[in-house]
Design a protein around this motif. Structure first.
Motif, PDB file in Angstrom:
ATOM      1  N   VAL A  86       0.840  -1.193   0.000  1.00 17.22           N
ATOM      2  CA  VAL A  86       0.000   0.000   0.000  1.00 17.22           C
ATOM      3  C   VAL A  86       0.881   1.251   0.000  1.00 17.22           C
ATOM      4  O   VAL A  86       1.921   1.294   0.660  1.00 17.22           O
ATOM      5  CB  VAL A  86      -0.934  -0.008   1.231  1.00 17.22           C
ATOM      6  N   ASP A  87       0.465   2.253  -0.748  1.00 19.89           N
ATOM      7  CA  ASP A  87       1.202   3.522  -0.787  1.00 19.89           C
ATOM      8  C   ASP A  87       0.761   4.489   0.308  1.00 19.89           C
ATOM      9  O   ASP A  87       1.561   5.277   0.812  1.00 19.89           O
ATOM     10  CB  ASP A  87       1.002   4.205  -2.143  1.00 19.89           C
ATOM     11  N   LEU A  88      -0.526   4.437   0.653  1.00 20.33           N
ATOM     12  CA  LEU A  88      -1.073   5.385   1.625  1.00 20.33           C
ATOM     13  C   LEU A  88      -2.211   4.726   2.402  1.00 20.33           C
ATOM     14  O   LEU A  88      -3.139   4.183   1.804  1.00 20.33           O
ATOM     15  CB  LEU A  88      -1.598   6.631   0.900  1.00 20.33           C
ATOM     16  N   VAL A  89      -2.111   4.759   3.721  1.00 20.52           N
ATOM     17  CA  VAL A  89      -3.192   4.299   4.600  1.00 20.52           C
ATOM     18  C   VAL A  89      -3.835   5.530   5.227  1.00 20.52           C
ATOM     19  O   VAL A  89      -3.156   6.351   5.852  1.00 20.52           O
ATOM     20  CB  VAL A  89      -2.673   3.352   5.698  1.00 20.52           C
ATOM     21  N   LEU A  90      -5.152   5.657   5.028  1.00 21.17           N
ATOM     22  CA  LEU A  90      -5.926   6.734   5.628  1.00 21.17           C
ATOM     23  C   LEU A  90      -6.819   6.134   6.711  1.00 21.17           C
ATOM     24  O   LEU A  90      -7.419   5.082   6.502  1.00 21.17           O
ATOM     25  CB  LEU A  90      -6.821   7.403   4.577  1.00 21.17           C
ATOM     26  N   SER A  91      -6.923   6.810   7.837  1.00 25.66           N
ATOM     27  CA  SER A  91      -7.837   6.340   8.880  1.00 25.66           C
ATOM     28  C   SER A  91      -8.530   7.519   9.541  1.00 25.66           C
ATOM     29  O   SER A  91      -7.893   8.354  10.176  1.00 25.66           O
ATOM     30  CB  SER A  91      -7.097   5.520   9.944  1.00 25.66           C
ATOM     31  N   ASP A  92      -9.849   7.547   9.367  1.00 23.97           N
ATOM     32  CA  ASP A  92     -10.669   8.548  10.052  1.00 23.97           C
ATOM     33  C   ASP A  92     -11.573   7.838  11.068  1.00 23.97           C
ATOM     34  O   ASP A  92     -12.640   8.323  11.416  1.00 23.97           O
ATOM     35  CB  ASP A  92     -11.505   9.332   9.033  1.00 23.97           C
ATOM     36  N   MET A  93     -11.111   6.670  11.521  1.00 32.12           N
ATOM     37  CA  MET A  93     -11.909   5.861  12.443  1.00 32.12           C
ATOM     38  C   MET A  93     -12.058   6.534  13.801  1.00 32.12           C
ATOM     39  O   MET A  93     -11.130   7.179  14.290  1.00 32.12           O
ATOM     40  CB  MET A  93     -11.280   4.483  12.653  1.00 32.12           C
ATOM     41  N   ALA A  94     -13.234   6.360  14.385  1.00 32.34           N
ATOM     42  CA  ALA A  94     -13.498   6.843  15.739  1.00 32.34           C
ATOM     43  C   ALA A  94     -14.579   5.956  16.341  1.00 32.34           C
ATOM     44  O   ALA A  94     -15.461   5.481  15.617  1.00 32.34           O
ATOM     45  CB  ALA A  94     -13.951   8.298  15.731  1.00 32.34           C
ATOM     46  N   PRO A  95     -14.528   5.721  17.641  1.00 31.69           N
ATOM     47  CA  PRO A  95     -15.557   4.895  18.277  1.00 31.69           C
ATOM     48  C   PRO A  95     -16.842   5.688  18.484  1.00 31.69           C
ATOM     49  O   PRO A  95     -16.866   6.914  18.295  1.00 31.69           O
ATOM     50  CB  PRO A  95     -14.918   4.534  19.624  1.00 31.69           C
ATOM     51  N   ASN A  96     -17.897   4.999  18.862  1.00 34.86           N
ATOM     52  CA  ASN A  96     -19.099   5.696  19.318  1.00 34.86           C
ATOM     53  C   ASN A  96     -18.800   6.256  20.701  1.00 34.86           C
ATOM     54  O   ASN A  96     -18.484   5.504  21.622  1.00 34.86           O
ATOM     55  CB  ASN A  96     -20.291   4.733  19.386  1.00 34.86           C
ATOM     56  N   PHE A  97     -18.877   7.564  20.843  1.00 32.99           N
ATOM     57  CA  PHE A  97     -18.464   8.201  22.091  1.00 32.99           C
ATOM     58  C   PHE A  97     -19.568   8.156  23.146  1.00 32.99           C
ATOM     59  O   PHE A  97     -20.743   8.385  22.851  1.00 32.99           O
ATOM     60  CB  PHE A  97     -18.030   9.644  21.844  1.00 32.99           C
ATOM     61  N   SER A  98     -19.140   7.874  24.379  1.00 31.96           N
ATOM     62  CA  SER A  98     -20.071   7.817  25.506  1.00 31.96           C
ATOM     63  C   SER A  98     -20.144   9.145  26.249  1.00 31.96           C
ATOM     64  O   SER A  98     -21.058   9.378  27.025  1.00 31.96           O
ATOM     65  CB  SER A  98     -19.613   6.732  26.490  1.00 31.96           C
ATOM     66  N   GLY A  99     -19.128  10.006  26.010  1.00 31.95           N
ATOM     67  CA  GLY A  99     -19.036  11.255  26.756  1.00 31.95           C
ATOM     68  C   GLY A  99     -18.161  11.149  27.977  1.00 31.95           C
ATOM     69  O   GLY A  99     -17.908  12.142  28.668  1.00 31.95           O
ATOM     70  N   MET A 100     -17.662   9.936  28.244  1.00 29.95           N
ATOM     71  CA  MET A 100     -16.768   9.725  29.388  1.00 29.95           C
ATOM     72  C   MET A 100     -15.352   9.498  28.861  1.00 29.95           C
ATOM     73  O   MET A 100     -15.081   8.486  28.206  1.00 29.95           O
ATOM     74  CB  MET A 100     -17.228   8.524  30.214  1.00 29.95           C
ATOM     75  N   THR A 101     -14.472  10.436  29.161  1.00 29.04           N
ATOM     76  CA  THR A 101     -13.109  10.379  28.625  1.00 29.04           C
ATOM     77  C   THR A 101     -12.389   9.091  29.008  1.00 29.04           C
ATOM     78  O   THR A 101     -11.645   8.518  28.190  1.00 29.04           O
ATOM     79  CB  THR A 101     -12.298  11.593  29.130  1.00 29.04           C
ATOM     80  N   ALA A 102     -12.617   8.618  30.229  1.00 29.13           N
ATOM     81  CA  ALA A 102     -11.939   7.409  30.711  1.00 29.13           C
ATOM     82  C   ALA A 102     -12.313   6.185  29.877  1.00 29.13           C
ATOM     83  O   ALA A 102     -11.551   5.212  29.816  1.00 29.13           O
ATOM     84  CB  ALA A 102     -12.278   7.161  32.177  1.00 29.13           C
ATOM     85  N   VAL A 103     -13.474   6.239  29.227  1.00 28.71           N
ATOM     86  CA  VAL A 103     -13.921   5.142  28.370  1.00 28.71           C
ATOM     87  C   VAL A 103     -13.571   5.432  26.906  1.00 28.71           C
ATOM     88  O   VAL A 103     -13.062   4.568  26.189  1.00 28.71           O
ATOM     89  CB  VAL A 103     -15.448   4.936  28.514  1.00 28.71           C
ATOM     90  N   ASP A 104     -13.832   6.645  26.489  1.00 28.51           N
ATOM     91  CA  ASP A 104     -13.688   7.000  25.073  1.00 28.51           C
ATOM     92  C   ASP A 104     -12.246   7.027  24.595  1.00 28.51           C
ATOM     93  O   ASP A 104     -11.951   6.589  23.479  1.00 28.51           O
ATOM     94  CB  ASP A 104     -14.336   8.365  24.817  1.00 28.51           C
ATOM     95  N   GLN A 105     -11.331   7.547  25.407  1.00 29.78           N
ATOM     96  CA  GLN A 105      -9.942   7.665  24.970  1.00 29.78           C
ATOM     97  C   GLN A 105      -9.296   6.302  24.713  1.00 29.78           C
ATOM     98  O   GLN A 105      -8.669   6.107  23.663  1.00 29.78           O
ATOM     99  CB  GLN A 105      -9.123   8.474  25.987  1.00 29.78           C
ATOM    100  N   LEU A 136      -8.369   1.865  18.221  1.00 29.14           N
ATOM    101  CA  LEU A 136      -8.556   1.936  16.776  1.00 29.14           C
ATOM    102  C   LEU A 136      -7.335   2.521  16.081  1.00 29.14           C
ATOM    103  O   LEU A 136      -6.918   2.042  15.020  1.00 29.14           O
ATOM    104  CB  LEU A 136      -9.797   2.776  16.450  1.00 29.14           C
ATOM    105  N   VAL A 137      -6.759   3.553  16.683  1.00 30.52           N
ATOM    106  CA  VAL A 137      -5.552   4.168  16.122  1.00 30.52           C
ATOM    107  C   VAL A 137      -4.417   3.146  16.061  1.00 30.52           C
ATOM    108  O   VAL A 137      -3.689   3.052  15.058  1.00 30.52           O
ATOM    109  CB  VAL A 137      -5.133   5.401  16.951  1.00 30.52           C
ATOM    110  N   GLU A 138      -4.265   2.367  17.127  1.00 30.74           N
ATOM    111  CA  GLU A 138      -3.192   1.374  17.176  1.00 30.74           C
ATOM    112  C   GLU A 138      -3.402   0.263  16.155  1.00 30.74           C
ATOM    113  O   GLU A 138      -2.432  -0.240  15.561  1.00 30.74           O
ATOM    114  CB  GLU A 138      -3.082   0.817  18.596  1.00 30.74           C
ATOM    115  N   LEU A 139      -4.669  -0.136  15.937  1.00 27.58           N
ATOM    116  CA  LEU A 139      -4.940  -1.143  14.910  1.00 27.58           C
ATOM    117  C   LEU A 139      -4.583  -0.612  13.525  1.00 27.58           C
ATOM    118  O   LEU A 139      -4.001  -1.335  12.702  1.00 27.58           O
ATOM    119  CB  LEU A 139      -6.422  -1.543  14.945  1.00 27.58           C
TER     120      LEU A 139
END
Length: 209
Positions: free
Chosen positions: A115-134, A140-143
């Protein structure tokens, strides 16, 4: 009542957003195209003939831009957990990138091609709680980072959305070890109150897996 007020405020902001209006007027699928265009313009990342993988692609704005910039040559393979209306010249895989079977399907689609370029705009469904969302967002970023490390050609590039918070600094350090240049950018189309930024890593080093 608070949620209703919040939803009403979001809708008002959304439909008065100049990027939303411009996307609708120009036939783009989302306002996110303007983030990508700004991010790729400085480095001229998209060139005809490239193989591009777009992770978290729905509704398809980034894939639209990629396909248009590639012209008649090259490939765009898009993946998302949500259905996406077809785009001419874009191969779409419906599935959850966190599942091995879906990742294997993506590998098979590549057929051994780098692959020449990997794009990722992935984000989880946010709960509003940083301790869960981050942690969810960093997972996803690490994957995406692991996929790029395994499938990008030497010299290739990786562009990903990432949220500032726990795990962010370690992620940036890993990118700097694996790529020649790493830039952290906040495009103009990114809402100011959002903690999202974009990490652009170019010049993948040889043997980084």
């Amino acid at each position: 009542m608070a949620r209703s007020k919040s939803s009403s405020r979001w809708l008002k902001e959304h439909f008065s957003d100049p990027y939303v209006k411009r996307a609708q007027a120009e036939g783009w699928r989302s306002r996110a195209v303007f983030k990508l265009e700004e991010l790729i313009e400085r480095d001229r990342l998209l060139k005809p003939g490239m193989v591009i993988v777009d992770l978290g692609a729905a509704p398809g704005g980034w894939s639209q831009v990629a396909r248009e910039r590639l012209g008649d040559k090259g490939r765009v393979i898009a993946l998302d957990i949500l259905p996406m209306q077809g785009i001419g010249g874009v191969e779409f895989i419906l599935g959850d990138f966190r599942e091995d079977a879906v990742l294997e399907q993506l590998k098979q689609a590549l057929g051994g091609a780098m692959v020449d370029l990997v794009l990722s705009d992935m984000a989880p469904n946010f709960s509003g709680m940083t301790a869960v969302d981050q942690p969810r967002s960093m997972h996803l970023v690490e994957l995406a980072e692991e996929f790029a490390a395994a499938h990008l050609r030497t010299g290739g590039a990786f562009l990903t959305k990432v949220f500032q918070g726990e795990g962010f600094d370690d992620f940036v350090r890993r990118l700097r070890a694996g790529y020649e240049r790493v830039s952290i950018r906040k495009p103009k189309a990114s809402r100011p109150r959002s903690p999202e930024v974009y990490a652009l890593a170019t010049g993948k080093r040889a043997g980084d897996k």
